[in-house]
Enzyme design. Sequence first.
Site, PDB file in Angstrom:
ATOM      1  CG  ASP A 134      -2.501   3.273   3.802  1.00  0.00           C
ATOM      2  OD1 ASP A 134      -2.054   3.040   2.668  1.00  0.00           O
ATOM      3  OD2 ASP A 134      -2.476   2.423   4.717  1.00  0.00           O
ATOM      4  CB  SER A 135      -5.396   0.767   1.375  1.00  0.00           C
ATOM      5  OG  SER A 135      -4.298   0.232   2.091  1.00  0.00           O
TER       6      SER A 135
ATOM      7  CE1 TYR B 158      -7.432   1.634  -1.741  1.00  0.00           C
ATOM      8  CE2 TYR B 158      -5.743   3.290  -2.060  1.00  0.00           C
ATOM      9  CZ  TYR B 158      -7.040   2.957  -1.771  1.00  0.00           C
ATOM     10  OH  TYR B 158      -7.951   3.956  -1.522  1.00  0.00           O
ATOM     11  N   GLY B 159      -2.790  -3.003  -2.905  1.00  0.00           N
ATOM     12  CA  GLY B 159      -1.670  -3.654  -3.579  1.00  0.00           C
ATOM     13  C   GLY B 159      -2.063  -4.673  -4.632  1.00  0.00           C
TER      14      GLY B 159
ATOM     15  CB  CYS C 171      -1.096   4.668   0.255  1.00  0.00           C
ATOM     16  SG  CYS C 171      -1.397   3.154  -0.662  1.00  0.00           S
ATOM     17  CG  ASN C 172       5.215   3.058  -0.136  1.00  0.00           C
ATOM     18  OD1 ASN C 172       6.296   3.499  -0.512  1.00  0.00           O
ATOM     19  ND2 ASN C 172       4.867   3.058   1.139  1.00  0.00           N
TER      20      ASN C 172
ATOM     21  CD  GLU D 266      -5.353  -2.833   7.588  1.00  0.00           C
ATOM     22  OE1 GLU D 266      -6.431  -2.819   8.196  1.00  0.00           O
ATOM     23  OE2 GLU D 266      -4.722  -1.789   7.306  1.00  0.00           O
TER      24      GLU D 266
ATOM     25  CB  CYS E 284       4.184  -1.379   2.177  1.00  0.00           C
ATOM     26  SG  CYS E 284       2.481  -1.560   2.754  1.00  0.00           S
ATOM     27  CB  THR E 285       2.553   3.491   4.896  1.00  0.00           C
ATOM     28  OG1 THR E 285       1.311   3.106   4.277  1.00  0.00           O
ATOM     29  CG2 THR E 285       3.237   4.543   4.049  1.00  0.00           C
ATOM     30  CG  HIS E 286      -0.208  -1.660   6.068  1.00  0.00           C
ATOM     31  ND1 HIS E 286      -0.640  -0.860   5.045  1.00  0.00           N
ATOM     32  CD2 HIS E 286      -1.327  -2.098   6.723  1.00  0.00           C
ATOM     33  CE1 HIS E 286      -1.973  -0.804   5.070  1.00  0.00           C
ATOM     34  NE2 HIS E 286      -2.406  -1.545   6.077  1.00  0.00           N
TER      35      HIS E 286
HETATM   36  N1  DGL Z   1      -0.042   0.872   3.031  1.00  0.00           N
HETATM   37  C1  DGL Z   1      -0.149   0.818   1.641  1.00  0.00           C
HETATM   38  C2  DGL Z   1       1.123   0.961   0.891  1.00  0.00           C
HETATM   39  O1  DGL Z   1       1.966   1.691   1.360  1.00  0.00           O
HETATM   40  C3  DGL Z   1      -1.208  -0.025   1.023  1.00  0.00           C
HETATM   41  C4  DGL Z   1      -1.143  -1.467   1.195  1.00  0.00           C
HETATM   42  C5  DGL Z   1      -2.304  -2.151   0.504  1.00  0.00           C
HETATM   43  O2  DGL Z   1      -3.421  -1.708   0.692  1.00  0.00           O
HETATM   44  O3  DGL Z   1      -2.060  -3.116  -0.215  1.00  0.00           O
HETATM   45  O4  DGL Z   1       1.298   0.445  -0.177  1.00  0.00           O
END
Ligand code: DGL
Length: 272
Positions: free
Chosen positions: A15-16, A47-48, A78-79, A159, A191-193
Amino acid sequence: MKMETVSDKPVGVFDSGMGGLTVAHAIKQILPNEKIIYFGDTAHLPYGDKSKESIIHYSSEITRFLLQNNCKVVLMACNSASAVAFDEVNKELGQEVIILNVIDPVVKYLEKFYSHGKIGIIGTKATINSGTYGSRIKKVCPDLDVVSMAAPLFVPMIEEGFIFDDISNAIIRSYMSKPLLKDINALILGCTHYPIIKNQINKYFDFEVDIIDSAKIVALELKALLSEKKLLNQGVSVDYEFYVSDFTDNFEKIAQMFFEGSVNLHKSDLWR
Ligand code: DGL
C-alpha cells in the site's frame, strides 16, 4: 533440511502507507500460517493525488521488489493502485507472480449480497475518478443505485494519527453528511486506510448502514485462491516483515497495534 516449496513462500502485500495493514491483519487472522512481507510506500503517500502513470510506476516497482523477495502472491492492498494500475501491472508481471487487487473481491461480494438499493463508495480521488468500482459493479448488479465520492482528507488524517478526536469527528461528519450519501443502504470503504475509522463512520450512521470494508473479504478471497492452487502454507514458522520507503512516526505504532508486539521494520532503498 526440508526444501522450501512454493507454498512456504510469503504473501507480499503493499500500500502507499499503513492502510494495507488492515488487509495484512485480516490475512494474519484468516491465514495464520502465512508469512507476510509488507511494503508501505510512505515516501510517495498519498497515492490518491498522484497521476495514473506515477501509480503504475510505483506499483510495478514494488511488485518487482516483492517478487525478488520470493513472494508467491502479490496483493495490491491499495484501492488507488487496484483501480488505476492493476491491469497494467498484471499485464507486465502477471506471468511471473499471481497478482491480486482489493476491488474485484468486493464487487463479487456485492453481487452475492446486494441486488438492489443504494450503495455509496468513498475512496481517494484516484480511485473515485477512475470509475473502476462503478463500472465493475454495474456489470454484475445493474439494478443497484451506485454513488461515489472522494474523501481525500481521510488518508492524511489517519496517517497523522487523528482517529478518535474532535478533528477526525468533524471531518467524518462533514464528508458523511453530503447529500449524495443520503439514504444509502451500504457504504463501501474504498480505501484500505478507512477501516481504521470504521467505528466512527458506523456511529455517524447510527449503525443503520452496512459498512463494507474489504479487509476480511479480500483475505477470504486470498484463502480460496491459495487453497485452489494448493499454495496454502502448511508450516508453522510464521514470519512478518515490514518495509517502508520512508520512516514515519505512526507507521510502526499502527503496525504494532495490528501485529502485537515487536515489528520487524526495515527502510527500503527501492527508490535510490
Ligand atoms: N490506502 C490506499 C487506498 O486504498 C491509498 C491511499 C492513498 O495513498 O491515497 O487507496
